[in-house]
Design an enzyme around this catalytic site. Structure first.
Site, PDB file in Angstrom:
ATOM      1  N   HIS A 105     -32.304  17.244 -10.878  1.00 48.38           N
ATOM      2  CA  HIS A 105     -32.912  16.286 -11.815  1.00 48.38           C
ATOM      3  C   HIS A 105     -33.191  14.935 -11.177  1.00 48.38           C
ATOM      4  O   HIS A 105     -32.975  13.883 -11.800  1.00 48.38           O
ATOM      5  CB  HIS A 105     -32.034  16.129 -13.047  1.00 48.38           C
ATOM      6  CG  HIS A 105     -31.921  17.366 -13.872  1.00 48.38           C
ATOM      7  ND1 HIS A 105     -32.876  18.360 -13.870  1.00 48.38           N
ATOM      8  CD2 HIS A 105     -30.937  17.801 -14.706  1.00 48.38           C
ATOM      9  CE1 HIS A 105     -32.507  19.334 -14.669  1.00 48.38           C
ATOM     10  NE2 HIS A 105     -31.343  19.033 -15.199  1.00 48.38           N
ATOM     11  N   HIS A 179     -34.936  16.678 -21.618  1.00 46.88           N
ATOM     12  CA  HIS A 179     -33.768  17.551 -21.573  1.00 46.88           C
ATOM     13  C   HIS A 179     -33.000  17.544 -22.907  1.00 46.88           C
ATOM     14  O   HIS A 179     -31.767  17.457 -22.935  1.00 46.88           O
ATOM     15  CB  HIS A 179     -32.841  17.081 -20.441  1.00 46.88           C
ATOM     16  CG  HIS A 179     -31.977  18.153 -19.871  1.00 46.88           C
ATOM     17  ND1 HIS A 179     -31.072  18.867 -20.599  1.00 46.88           N
ATOM     18  CD2 HIS A 179     -31.881  18.648 -18.607  1.00 46.88           C
ATOM     19  CE1 HIS A 179     -30.451  19.738 -19.827  1.00 46.88           C
ATOM     20  NE2 HIS A 179     -30.914  19.630 -18.611  1.00 46.88           N
ATOM     21  N   GLU A 318     -36.681  23.187 -21.467  1.00 41.04           N
ATOM     22  CA  GLU A 318     -37.168  22.177 -20.516  1.00 41.04           C
ATOM     23  C   GLU A 318     -38.459  22.678 -19.851  1.00 41.04           C
ATOM     24  O   GLU A 318     -38.420  23.473 -18.906  1.00 41.04           O
ATOM     25  CB  GLU A 318     -36.114  21.904 -19.454  1.00 41.04           C
ATOM     26  CG  GLU A 318     -34.779  21.433 -19.972  1.00 41.04           C
ATOM     27  CD  GLU A 318     -33.654  21.683 -18.993  1.00 41.04           C
ATOM     28  OE1 GLU A 318     -33.714  21.154 -17.877  1.00 41.04           O
ATOM     29  OE2 GLU A 318     -32.715  22.419 -19.349  1.00 41.04           O
TER      30      GLU A 318
HETATM   31  C1  G6D Z   1     -26.159  22.317 -15.215  1.00 41.28           C
HETATM   32  O1  G6D Z   1     -27.253  24.210 -14.241  1.00 41.28           O
HETATM   33  C2  G6D Z   1     -27.311  23.293 -15.337  1.00 41.28           C
HETATM   34  C3  G6D Z   1     -28.625  22.580 -15.330  1.00 41.28           C
HETATM   35  O2  G6D Z   1     -29.686  23.495 -15.540  1.00 41.28           O
HETATM   36  C4  G6D Z   1     -28.628  21.512 -16.425  1.00 41.28           C
HETATM   37  O3  G6D Z   1     -29.853  20.833 -16.450  1.00 41.28           O
HETATM   38  C5  G6D Z   1     -27.480  20.556 -16.166  1.00 41.28           C
HETATM   39  O4  G6D Z   1     -26.254  21.249 -16.187  1.00 41.28           O
HETATM   40  C6  G6D Z   1     -27.422  19.465 -17.235  1.00 41.28           C
HETATM   41  O5  G6D Z   1     -26.155  21.783 -13.940  1.00 41.28           O
END
Ligand code: G6D
Length: 352
Positions: A105, A179, A318
């Site tokens: 991210h 998200h 997402e």
């Molecule tokens: C964890 O693997 C998940 C991700 O896909 C998510 O976006 C994140 O938590 C908030 O890492």
């Protein structure tokens, strides 16, 4: 109508403002200039009250400490880049590594952690705000200065439209998303396992045990990822499929059938339904992928109004490019070249 209120302060004392967009049907969406976070999404119910359909927090500090990106705009690159390494235009780059040895991210100080410049575009019918942010060259290790805009519009037909715009002065990557964790029975109502989802995706991208795609684009037939007909979420959650075991639930990119490289408008790609509340959420986008994530790691996470969020208490849709795109030449590209205009759109249509 838009109501602005002071939500709190950043550590440096700068203010965080909340913008509450309300349409004529009484639907309200509360958005912060911190991270463009959708904090509450209030749907009128027959008990002369509201159902809040997104998970969130009550304070700035909780959002700044959040490793789950509740409601946040994500960038420069939603999802993972393997080891934070990629090459662009003949140069090699190393981004910030912030989760499991990968870049997640956009790195540890991604767009979710920034206070964006917010402008009210329409304060009457179809209330709308524009959030702007400039990310300097080498921010979190990404090349180029990128100027991004996100416009949130709440229509009189209860659709929240999210439009992403960007330009860069140097070839870079841009893969934005929102998200939000949806729970259509109410953010504090418990698990979403008995709610249904549909996603029009005939393929998905399997991952290794670290959530990095293998590069395959696999059919969903006879797998827990076949959501082409409405499916109760506890069905895939109960599966012993290796991919479900890896993620301890759903945490996968689905390849949307509607996508074409020249798709400019938002096409219907799926929905969620909660029979207990009668609320339905349809998802529309022009992006190639959608990460379906069921909050697998939540455990007593303190949320709004002193609620405690547990595993599978929300489901994320997402919209995005596929994960690790710069290292997967067979995936649609998330490269943004200097002088080109980026545009993507995602729409969430609520009915109740
Ligand atoms: C964890 O693997 C998940 C991700 O896909 C998510 O976006 C994140 O938590 C908030 O890492």
């Amino acid at each position: 109508m838009i109501e602005q209120t002071n939500f709190g302060s950043m550590p440096d004392g700068s203010q965080v403002t909340q913008f509450c967009l309300t349409n004529r049907l009484g639907v309200s969406v509360e958005i912060l200039d911190l991270g463009g976070i959708i904090r509450r999404w209030l749907i009128p119910n027959h008990k002369q009250n509201h159902t809040d359909i997104v998970l969130g927090y009550d304070t700035v500090d909780e959002y700044l400490a959040d490793d789950s990106y509740l409601g946040a705009l994500v960038g420069r690159y939603a999802n993972r880049i393997k080891h934070g390494k990629f090459s662009l235009a003949g140069k090699d780059y190393q981004t910030d590594i912030n989760q499991g040895g990968n870049c997640l991210h956009g790195g540890g100080q991604g767009f979710n952690s920034k206070v964006w410049q917010c402008t009210v575009l329409s304060n009457s019918d179809n209330p709308s705000i524009m959030l702007e942010l400039t990310s300097p060259d080498s921010d979190q290790g990404f090349p180029g200065q990128i100027s991004v805009k996100v416009i949130y519009t709440l229509t009189e037909q209860n659709r929240l439209k999210i439009e992403y715009f960007a330009t860069t002065d140097q070839t870079t990557l841009y893969n934005p998303t929102n998200h939000s964790y949806f729970n259509l029975a109410g953010h504090s109502s418990g698990s979403v396992a008995n709610q249904q989802i549909q996603l029009l995706a005939s393929h998905y991208t399997p991952t290794d045990e670290n959530a990095i795609p293998t590069g395959e684009i696999s059919v969903v037939d006879n797998t827990p990822f076949d959501f082409r007909t409405p499916t109760t979420i506890n069905v895939p959650l109960a599966s012993k499929h290796q991919q479900i075991e890896y993620a301890n639930g759903l945490d996968h990119n689905l390849c949307l059938d509607a996508y074409t490289a020249d798709l400019k408008s938002a096409s219907y790609v799926g929905k969620a339904v909660a029979k207990q509340s009668g609320i339905e959420l349809e998802v529309y986008t022009n992006m190639p992928g959608i990460q379906i994530f069921t909050a697998n790691h939540f455990s007593n996470k303190k949320g709004k109004e002193d609620s405690l969020y547990q595993a599978h208490q929300g489901v994320c849709f997402e919209t995005q490019f596929y994960p690790d795109t710069p290292n997967q030449p067979n995936f649609p590209s998330a490269t943004l070249e200097a002088g080109k205009d980026f545009y993507s759109v995602t729409e969430y249509q609520v009915s109740f």
